[in-house]
Enzyme design. Structure first.
Site, PDB file in Angstrom:
ATOM      1  N   ALA A 201      -9.690   4.801   4.931  1.00 35.06           N
ATOM      2  CA  ALA A 201      -9.517   5.985   5.791  1.00 35.06           C
ATOM      3  C   ALA A 201     -10.835   6.690   6.090  1.00 35.06           C
ATOM      4  O   ALA A 201     -11.657   6.914   5.206  1.00 35.06           O
ATOM      5  CB  ALA A 201      -8.529   6.979   5.187  1.00 35.06           C
ATOM      6  N   GLY A 202     -11.020   7.035   7.366  1.00 33.14           N
ATOM      7  CA  GLY A 202     -12.152   7.834   7.791  1.00 33.14           C
ATOM      8  C   GLY A 202     -13.402   7.075   8.158  1.00 33.14           C
ATOM      9  O   GLY A 202     -14.370   7.659   8.652  1.00 33.14           O
TER      10      GLY A 202
ATOM     11  N   GLY B 123      -8.356   8.204  10.373  1.00 31.88           N
ATOM     12  CA  GLY B 123      -8.642   8.173  11.802  1.00 31.88           C
ATOM     13  C   GLY B 123      -9.691   9.154  12.276  1.00 31.88           C
ATOM     14  O   GLY B 123      -9.965   9.236  13.475  1.00 31.88           O
TER      15      GLY B 123
ATOM     16  N   LYS C  97       0.864  -1.174   0.000  1.00 39.52           N
ATOM     17  CA  LYS C  97       0.000   0.000   0.000  1.00 39.52           C
ATOM     18  C   LYS C  97       0.902   1.226   0.000  1.00 39.52           C
ATOM     19  O   LYS C  97       1.657   1.453   0.950  1.00 39.52           O
ATOM     20  CB  LYS C  97      -0.909   0.011   1.225  1.00 39.52           C
ATOM     21  CG  LYS C  97      -1.740   1.291   1.350  1.00 39.52           C
ATOM     22  CD  LYS C  97      -2.494   1.325   2.665  1.00 39.52           C
ATOM     23  CE  LYS C  97      -3.124   2.692   2.880  1.00 39.52           C
ATOM     24  NZ  LYS C  97      -3.809   2.792   4.196  1.00 39.52           N
TER      25      LYS C  97
ATOM     26  N   ASN D 219      -9.004   0.343  10.374  1.00 42.70           N
ATOM     27  CA  ASN D 219      -8.124   0.128  11.517  1.00 42.70           C
ATOM     28  C   ASN D 219      -8.692   0.833  12.744  1.00 42.70           C
ATOM     29  O   ASN D 219      -9.214   0.209  13.658  1.00 42.70           O
ATOM     30  CB  ASN D 219      -6.706   0.585  11.225  1.00 42.70           C
ATOM     31  CG  ASN D 219      -5.691   0.101  12.259  1.00 42.70           C
ATOM     32  OD1 ASN D 219      -4.502   0.217  12.073  1.00 42.70           O
ATOM     33  ND2 ASN D 219      -6.138  -0.474  13.372  1.00 42.70           N
ATOM     34  N   SER D 220      -8.652   2.162  12.750  1.00 41.21           N
ATOM     35  CA  SER D 220      -9.088   2.921  13.925  1.00 41.21           C
ATOM     36  C   SER D 220     -10.528   2.614  14.314  1.00 41.21           C
ATOM     37  O   SER D 220     -10.847   2.544  15.508  1.00 41.21           O
ATOM     38  CB  SER D 220      -8.939   4.423  13.670  1.00 41.21           C
ATOM     39  OG  SER D 220      -7.600   4.774  13.445  1.00 41.21           O
TER      40      SER D 220
END
Length: 255
Positions: free
Chosen positions: A183-184, A157, A96, A205-206
């Site tokens: 993301a997000g 995040g 990535k 992830n987050s």
């Protein structure tokens, strides 16, 4: 099935390995997610940075494909170096590409991302660039030979979810390589929405690691991916201005 660079995967959920409260929670969340692909920062690997904890140590890596990322890179040269370090470890050829252009927003640098992707493709990598939701940039990356495109739903995040569904839908409609929303993402609803738009997969992830119960959230995200994909394949009903009765009116006597 999700196909990236000639490899097929049963799960359409890619999961990050960082930020979990402890190794046991990480391991259980990964299991609950049903993922086939784990992503991690090359900079955090103990083999390359002595004194740091290996974020993969508690996981059975024989069960997963690994997607190292170049998080922390500010230039194409840094991203290429990190990718080559990951490949030198013998883990994989898939990477990535993440080249950050702004420390506050963590949005990607489009020029450096293009440069890094082009170099790594020439070097024989399976390249998945993290990018903005700009259609023209996504098309340019596909033209370079990238094997999947990873547009951001919102800043990394932030948990803001999909801020510009129209832009994402343009990318999904016009690209032929897999589109992985990255993301997000903040909730299962965000995941289901991304999949309903036609995304091929999502990377999280987050949203899992920072939730109140990462294991339950991982399972919820798994189900959201499956529900959203089924909804996309089934096709939603047309939106209408006025109501349409769902019950038959025949046989009803009127005064």
């Amino acid at each position: 099935m999700l196909e990236i660079g000639g490899k097929t995967f049963a799960s359409r959920l890619l999961l990050g390995t960082g930020k979990y409260p402890d190794a046991t929670t990480q391991q259980q969340a990964v299991e609950a997610s049903g993922t086939n692909i784990l992503t991690f920062s090359v900079r955090r690997l103990d083999v390359f940075a002595k004194g740091q904890t290996n974020p993969l140590a508690a996981l059975d890596l024989n069960r997963y494909d690994l997607l190292p990322n170049t998080a922390g890179a500010k230039t194409a040269e840094e991203a290429v170096r990190l990718a080559r370090l990951a490949r030198a470890s013998g883990m994989c050829d898939m990477v990535k590409v993440e080249v950050i252009g702004c420390d506050k927003t963590l949005l990607p640098d489009p020029v450096e991302t293009l440069r890094a992707s082009e170099e790594l493709i020439k070097d024989g990598f399976i390249v998945l660039p993290y990018t903005s939701d700009d259609l023209l940039l996504a098309r340019r990356l596909e033209e370079l030979g990238c094997h999947a495109i990873m547009p951001a739903a919102s800043p990394i995040g932030s948990g803001q979810g999909i801020l510009n569904p129209l832009a994402l839908s343009f990318i999904i409609e016009q690209l032929t390589v897999p589109v992985i929303v990255d993301a997000g993402i903040g909730s299962p609803a965000d995941v289901a929405y991304a999949m309903e738009l036609g995304a091929d997969a999502v990377l999280l992830n987050s949203a899992v690691a920072h939730s109140g119960d990462p294991v339950k959230m991982a399972q919820a995200m798994k189900l959201a991916v499956e529900a959203g994909r089924l909804g996309f394949e089934a096709g939603r009903i047309e939106k209408k201005r006025y109501a349409t009765a769902s019950s038959p009116m025949t046989g009803i006597s009127r005064p």
